[in-house]
Motif scaffolding. Structure first.
Motif, PDB file in Angstrom:
ATOM      1  N   ASN A  65       0.823  -1.208   0.000  1.00 12.07           N
ATOM      2  CA  ASN A  65       0.000   0.000   0.000  1.00 12.07           C
ATOM      3  C   ASN A  65       0.862   1.265   0.000  1.00 12.07           C
ATOM      4  O   ASN A  65       0.542   2.243   0.673  1.00 12.07           O
ATOM      5  CB  ASN A  65      -0.952  -0.027   1.210  1.00 12.07           C
ATOM      6  CG  ASN A  65      -2.085   0.961   1.082  1.00 12.07           C
ATOM      7  OD1 ASN A  65      -2.614   1.167   0.003  1.00 12.07           O
ATOM      8  ND2 ASN A  65      -2.445   1.578   2.199  1.00 12.07           N
ATOM      9  N   ASP A  66       1.967   1.230  -0.715  1.00 10.17           N
ATOM     10  CA  ASP A  66       2.872   2.383  -0.837  1.00 10.17           C
ATOM     11  C   ASP A  66       3.363   2.904   0.507  1.00 10.17           C
ATOM     12  O   ASP A  66       3.560   4.102   0.692  1.00 10.17           O
ATOM     13  CB  ASP A  66       2.212   3.524  -1.619  1.00 10.17           C
ATOM     14  CG  ASP A  66       1.938   3.154  -3.066  1.00 10.17           C
ATOM     15  OD1 ASP A  66       2.757   2.413  -3.649  1.00 10.17           O
ATOM     16  OD2 ASP A  66       0.902   3.596  -3.601  1.00 10.17           O
ATOM     17  N   GLY A  67       3.536   2.007   1.481  1.00 11.99           N
ATOM     18  CA  GLY A  67       4.100   2.389   2.767  1.00 11.99           C
ATOM     19  C   GLY A  67       3.136   3.049   3.719  1.00 11.99           C
ATOM     20  O   GLY A  67       3.566   3.596   4.734  1.00 11.99           O
ATOM     21  N   LYS A  68       1.840   2.988   3.419  1.00  9.12           N
ATOM     22  CA  LYS A  68       0.869   3.675   4.276  1.00  9.12           C
ATOM     23  C   LYS A  68      -0.249   2.732   4.693  1.00  9.12           C
ATOM     24  O   LYS A  68      -0.829   2.035   3.868  1.00  9.12           O
ATOM     25  CB  LYS A  68       0.267   4.868   3.550  1.00  9.12           C
ATOM     26  CG  LYS A  68       1.282   5.930   3.210  1.00  9.12           C
ATOM     27  CD  LYS A  68       0.641   7.084   2.500  1.00  9.12           C
ATOM     28  CE  LYS A  68       1.695   8.113   2.145  1.00  9.12           C
ATOM     29  NZ  LYS A  68       1.129   9.271   1.484  1.00  9.12           N
ATOM     30  N   LEU A  69      -0.551   2.745   5.978  1.00  8.20           N
ATOM     31  CA  LEU A  69      -1.694   2.021   6.527  1.00  8.20           C
ATOM     32  C   LEU A  69      -2.333   2.908   7.586  1.00  8.20           C
ATOM     33  O   LEU A  69      -1.638   3.546   8.377  1.00  8.20           O
ATOM     34  CB  LEU A  69      -1.272   0.704   7.178  1.00  8.20           C
ATOM     35  CG  LEU A  69      -0.771  -0.410   6.282  1.00  8.20           C
ATOM     36  CD1 LEU A  69      -0.313  -1.591   7.134  1.00  8.20           C
ATOM     37  CD2 LEU A  69      -1.830  -0.860   5.302  1.00  8.20           C
ATOM     38  N   SER A  70      -3.634   2.905   7.608  1.00  4.92           N
ATOM     39  CA  SER A  70      -4.343   3.654   8.652  1.00  4.92           C
ATOM     40  C   SER A  70      -4.389   2.805   9.919  1.00  4.92           C
ATOM     41  O   SER A  70      -4.145   1.596   9.887  1.00  4.92           O
ATOM     42  CB  SER A  70      -5.771   3.977   8.203  1.00  4.92           C
ATOM     43  OG  SER A  70      -6.531   2.778   8.121  1.00  4.92           O
ATOM     44  N   LYS A  71      -4.728   3.439  10.996  1.00  8.73           N
ATOM     45  CA  LYS A  71      -4.894   2.725  12.262  1.00  8.73           C
ATOM     46  C   LYS A  71      -5.932   1.617  12.103  1.00  8.73           C
ATOM     47  O   LYS A  71      -5.735   0.502  12.573  1.00  8.73           O
ATOM     48  CB  LYS A  71      -5.320   3.709  13.356  1.00  8.73           C
ATOM     49  CG  LYS A  71      -5.606   3.061  14.687  1.00  8.73           C
ATOM     50  CD  LYS A  71      -6.072   4.082  15.704  1.00  8.73           C
ATOM     51  CE  LYS A  71      -6.450   3.406  17.004  1.00  8.73           C
ATOM     52  NZ  LYS A  71      -6.978   4.349  17.979  1.00  8.73           N
ATOM     53  N   GLU A  72      -7.014   1.927  11.409  1.00  7.91           N
ATOM     54  CA  GLU A  72      -8.080   0.945  11.205  1.00  7.91           C
ATOM     55  C   GLU A  72      -7.591  -0.251  10.384  1.00  7.91           C
ATOM     56  O   GLU A  72      -7.951  -1.385  10.665  1.00  7.91           O
ATOM     57  CB  GLU A  72      -9.294   1.602  10.523  1.00  7.91           C
ATOM     58  CG  GLU A  72     -10.005   2.621  11.391  1.00  7.91           C
ATOM     59  CD  GLU A  72      -9.292   3.976  11.484  1.00  7.91           C
ATOM     60  OE1 GLU A  72      -8.438   4.293  10.621  1.00  7.91           O
ATOM     61  OE2 GLU A  72      -9.585   4.726  12.445  1.00  7.91           O
ATOM     62  N   GLU A  73      -6.777   0.016   9.372  1.00  6.30           N
ATOM     63  CA  GLU A  73      -6.242  -1.075   8.546  1.00  6.30           C
ATOM     64  C   GLU A  73      -5.316  -1.977   9.367  1.00  6.30           C
ATOM     65  O   GLU A  73      -5.353  -3.196   9.234  1.00  6.30           O
ATOM     66  CB  GLU A  73      -5.509  -0.511   7.325  1.00  6.30           C
ATOM     67  CG  GLU A  73      -6.429   0.116   6.309  1.00  6.30           C
ATOM     68  CD  GLU A  73      -5.692   0.907   5.246  1.00  6.30           C
ATOM     69  OE1 GLU A  73      -6.107   0.839   4.074  1.00  6.30           O
ATOM     70  OE2 GLU A  73      -4.703   1.611   5.575  1.00  6.30           O
ATOM     71  N   ILE A  74      -4.497  -1.356  10.204  1.00  7.93           N
ATOM     72  CA  ILE A  74      -3.604  -2.142  11.059  1.00  7.93           C
ATOM     73  C   ILE A  74      -4.419  -2.982  12.033  1.00  7.93           C
ATOM     74  O   ILE A  74      -4.161  -4.175  12.205  1.00  7.93           O
ATOM     75  CB  ILE A  74      -2.604  -1.224  11.807  1.00  7.93           C
ATOM     76  CG1 ILE A  74      -1.647  -0.595  10.795  1.00  7.93           C
ATOM     77  CG2 ILE A  74      -1.854  -1.998  12.878  1.00  7.93           C
ATOM     78  CD1 ILE A  74      -0.771   0.495  11.378  1.00  7.93           C
ATOM     79  N   GLU A  75      -5.418  -2.372  12.665  1.00  8.44           N
ATOM     80  CA  GLU A  75      -6.250  -3.104  13.611  1.00  8.44           C
ATOM     81  C   GLU A  75      -6.966  -4.268  12.933  1.00  8.44           C
ATOM     82  O   GLU A  75      -7.078  -5.353  13.513  1.00  8.44           O
ATOM     83  CB  GLU A  75      -7.253  -2.159  14.285  1.00  8.44           C
ATOM     84  CG  GLU A  75      -6.578  -1.233  15.274  1.00  8.44           C
ATOM     85  CD  GLU A  75      -7.502  -0.158  15.829  1.00  8.44           C
ATOM     86  OE1 GLU A  75      -8.631   0.027  15.310  1.00  8.44           O
ATOM     87  OE2 GLU A  75      -7.080   0.510  16.791  1.00  8.44           O
ATOM     88  N   ALA A  76      -7.430  -4.074  11.699  1.00  7.11           N
ATOM     89  CA  ALA A  76      -8.101  -5.153  10.973  1.00  7.11           C
ATOM     90  C   ALA A  76      -7.139  -6.304  10.681  1.00  7.11           C
ATOM     91  O   ALA A  76      -7.541  -7.486  10.730  1.00  7.11           O
ATOM     92  CB  ALA A  76      -8.684  -4.622   9.662  1.00  7.11           C
ATOM     93  N   LEU A  77      -5.887  -5.990  10.411  1.00  7.56           N
ATOM     94  CA  LEU A  77      -4.902  -7.045  10.173  1.00  7.56           C
ATOM     95  C   LEU A  77      -4.604  -7.860  11.430  1.00  7.56           C
ATOM     96  O   LEU A  77      -4.209  -9.009  11.355  1.00  7.56           O
ATOM     97  CB  LEU A  77      -3.596  -6.423   9.641  1.00  7.56           C
ATOM     98  CG  LEU A  77      -3.640  -5.891   8.212  1.00  7.56           C
ATOM     99  CD1 LEU A  77      -2.411  -5.056   7.936  1.00  7.56           C
ATOM    100  CD2 LEU A  77      -3.779  -7.045   7.221  1.00  7.56           C
TER     101      LEU A  77
END
Length: 138
Positions: free
Chosen positions: A124-136
């Motif tokens: 994702n081009d070096g970017k993840l939101s807090k929500e994306e990290i939590e979902a992972l």
């Protein structure tokens, strides 16, 4: 090399979690000491991951990440728990935090989560939101 790219977390560059470190001086001193070691482990986690993936000495890996090393040293220098401490004691706390990061990343569940987040971040081009990290992590 230290990561020094923009992040999806406002104001973050490489050290995304550093602004969220625990600093509650109303806690008992023992809890404050544990918090300080946790903070140093968080800061040193990138170096510990680098040491693990690149088969490097952990101290060499930290030296190769000058931003993280500077943040760790600033955290230690700012701690009232270490006011007036000798450099040997400060270095001991740094080494203990670094060893804690290395030990935690050796745990399979934690390492698997790190790999999962790193792969998603790279995709994702070096970017993840807090929500994306939590979902992972769920």
């Amino acid at each position: 090399m230290d990561i020094n790219v923009g992040s999806s977390v406002p104001g973050a560059f490489g050290n995304a979690g550093v602004g969220k470190l625990v600093h509650d001086y109303t806690f008992p001193e023992e809890e404050q000491r544990l918090d300080l070691l946790r903070n140093i482990a968080i800061i040193c986690a990138g170096a510990a991951a680098d040491a693990r993936t690149m088969n490097r000495n952990i101290n060499e890996a930290l030296e190769n990440q000058p931003g993280d090393l500077a943040v760790a040293k600033a955290e230690l220098a700012a701690s009232p728990l270490l006011a007036g401490a000798e450099s040997e004691e400060i270095n001991f706390v740094l080494q203990t935090g670094l060893a804690n990061a290395e030990r935690l990343l050796a745990e399979p569940d934690i390492w698997d989560a790190v790999v999962k987040i790193a792969q998603a971040c790279l995709a994702n081009d070096g970017k993840l939101s807090k929500e994306e990290i939590e979902a992972l992590l769920t």
